[in-house]
Design an enzyme around this catalytic site. Structure first.
Site, mmCIF file in Angstrom:
data_model
loop_
_atom_site.group_PDB
_atom_site.id
_atom_site.type_symbol
_atom_site.label_atom_id
_atom_site.label_comp_id
_atom_site.label_asym_id
_atom_site.label_seq_id
_atom_site.Cartn_x
_atom_site.Cartn_y
_atom_site.Cartn_z
ATOM 1 N N LEU A 152 35.935 -31.073 -46.957
ATOM 2 C CA LEU A 152 36.552 -29.922 -47.613
ATOM 3 C C LEU A 152 37.128 -30.392 -48.937
ATOM 4 O O LEU A 152 37.554 -31.548 -49.066
ATOM 5 C CB LEU A 152 37.683 -29.341 -46.747
ATOM 6 C CG LEU A 152 37.305 -28.695 -45.406
ATOM 7 C CD1 LEU A 152 38.570 -28.314 -44.637
ATOM 8 C CD2 LEU A 152 36.423 -27.478 -45.605
ATOM 9 N N ASP A 153 37.157 -29.504 -49.910
ATOM 10 C CA ASP A 153 37.802 -29.850 -51.176
ATOM 11 C C ASP A 153 39.279 -30.163 -50.945
ATOM 12 O O ASP A 153 39.886 -29.688 -49.982
ATOM 13 C CB ASP A 153 37.687 -28.682 -52.164
ATOM 14 C CG ASP A 153 36.240 -28.387 -52.544
ATOM 15 O OD1 ASP A 153 35.439 -29.336 -52.586
ATOM 16 O OD2 ASP A 153 35.922 -27.205 -52.781
ATOM 17 N N LYS A 154 39.857 -30.920 -51.855
ATOM 18 C CA LYS A 154 41.252 -31.342 -51.719
ATOM 19 C C LYS A 154 42.189 -30.175 -51.435
ATOM 20 O O LYS A 154 43.051 -30.245 -50.549
ATOM 21 C CB LYS A 154 41.695 -32.062 -53.001
ATOM 22 C CG LYS A 154 43.168 -32.451 -53.020
ATOM 23 C CD LYS A 154 43.544 -33.117 -54.329
ATOM 24 C CE LYS A 154 45.033 -33.453 -54.357
ATOM 25 N NZ LYS A 154 45.432 -34.098 -55.630
#
Length: 329
Positions: A152-154
């Site tokens: 997942l993106d940050k």
């Protein structure tokens, strides 16, 4: 929900090298086929690429010989695997709390908070999810990406699955490729979406910005399904399901159809305060600093006996608060 805390002695344990040993007879019917193809069928718990590497290194031998992956078998030979696994990377364990939603012998599912980077990389070598996983289970150092099957993106929160063994990592990665790992998200978007639909638009590199992706005719196929969960005066809450898993897929697709995710720094087009919005709504939007996207659900068959795993990840407090403000108008 299990909140992980520093476990002291677990961090002190030295990572023990793991030796994999196995033997399989090549059937006569396999004669004339590549040895890496046959090995993938005889040792299905390992990927063909990994078996190919072991063939080249001599850790997987055909009748005692080191052979190339492309060599053809005659049938009737014996394949012997004898490999000592070594740590894949050099990332250090760190005592970072993890919110564990599900755990079995093969895998675990966690709820990643927003702001936590998944992998160490350029500019950040510590304070990541990988560092936290290595602290919790030092043996994950033997697995690619510390067992992480997807990412997942940050600043996206939500459910992530982590394999605990090499065989489980192979199985879950294959399930992801076969679209048997079902992922459901929620997102707060700008604009009032009238009805659900599917977005079938290929995604590739942005022609000018290396940090962004874009819908392109020559991109990789990408499909996102969405439905409306709630509509408000100027925003909507969507439920989304991924059929493919391209980088930034949901963010790119929603921006492409004119409903960018609130707060998205790459694809949202900046702060937009609706005309006539109440002061609480205006304050909430001014204070929002990330994409309002959450991986709400993961469903798959665990490599631990094939049991069905279906996990819901509660949204973080900031996202719930934003929804409450927009709902109240």
């Amino acid at each position: 929900m299990i909140a992980e805390t520093p476990n002291g002695p677990a961090q002190q344990r030295a990572i023990q090298a793991e030796r994999l040993q196995a033997r399989a007879d090549v059937p006569d019917s396999a004669g004339g086929r590549r040895v890496d193809q046959v090995a993938a069928e005889l040792f299905p718990e390992h990927s063909r690429s990994r078996l190919g590497d072991w063939l080249k290194a001599g850790a997987l031998r055909l009748d005692g010989r080191t052979v190339k992956p492309s060599e053809r078998v005659l049938g009737g030979e014996v394949l012997v695997l004898d490999v000592e696994l070594a740590p894949v990377g050099h990332d250090a364990p760190e005592a970072i709390d993890l919110d564990i939603l599900h755990e079995d012998a093969a895998c675990l599912v966690l709820n990643k908070p927003p702001g936590l980077t998944v992998h160490p990389g350029a500019g950040q070598s510590s304070g990541t999810l990988v560092n936290a996983l290595l602290h919790r289970e030092p043996a994950l150092a033997m697995l690619p990406r510390a067992g992480l099957v997807h990412r997942l993106d940050k600043d996206t929160s939500g459910a992530l699955v982590v394999a605990r063994t090499l065989a489980a990592h192979t199985a879950l990665t294959a399930a992801l490729a076969r679209r048997e790992l079902h992922r459901q998200y929620i997102a707060v978007v700008q604009g009032v979406v009238i009805a659900g639909d599917s977005i079938d638009a290929p995604i590739g590199r942005h022609p000018r910005d290396r940090l962004r992706k874009a819908v392109r005719e020559d991109g990789r196929p990408a499909t996102t399904h969405y439905r409306v969960r709630e509509r408000w005066r100027d925003h909507s809450l969507l439920e989304l399901r991924l059929e493919t898993g391209r980088t930034h897929q949901i963010r790119v697709h929603l921006a492409h159809i004119g409903f960018p995710i609130v707060g998205d720094p790459l694809y949202g087009g900046g702060l937009k305060l609706p005309r006539g919005a109440s002061e609480p709504v205006r304050e909430a939007l001014r204070g929002w600093r990330r994409q309002a996207l959450h991986a709400e659900r993961l469903a798959f068959a665990s490599p631990d006996g094939g049991q069905a795993v279906d996990v819901l990840a509660p949204p973080p407090a900031d996202l719930s608060a934003l929804v409450d403000v927009l709902r109240a108008g």
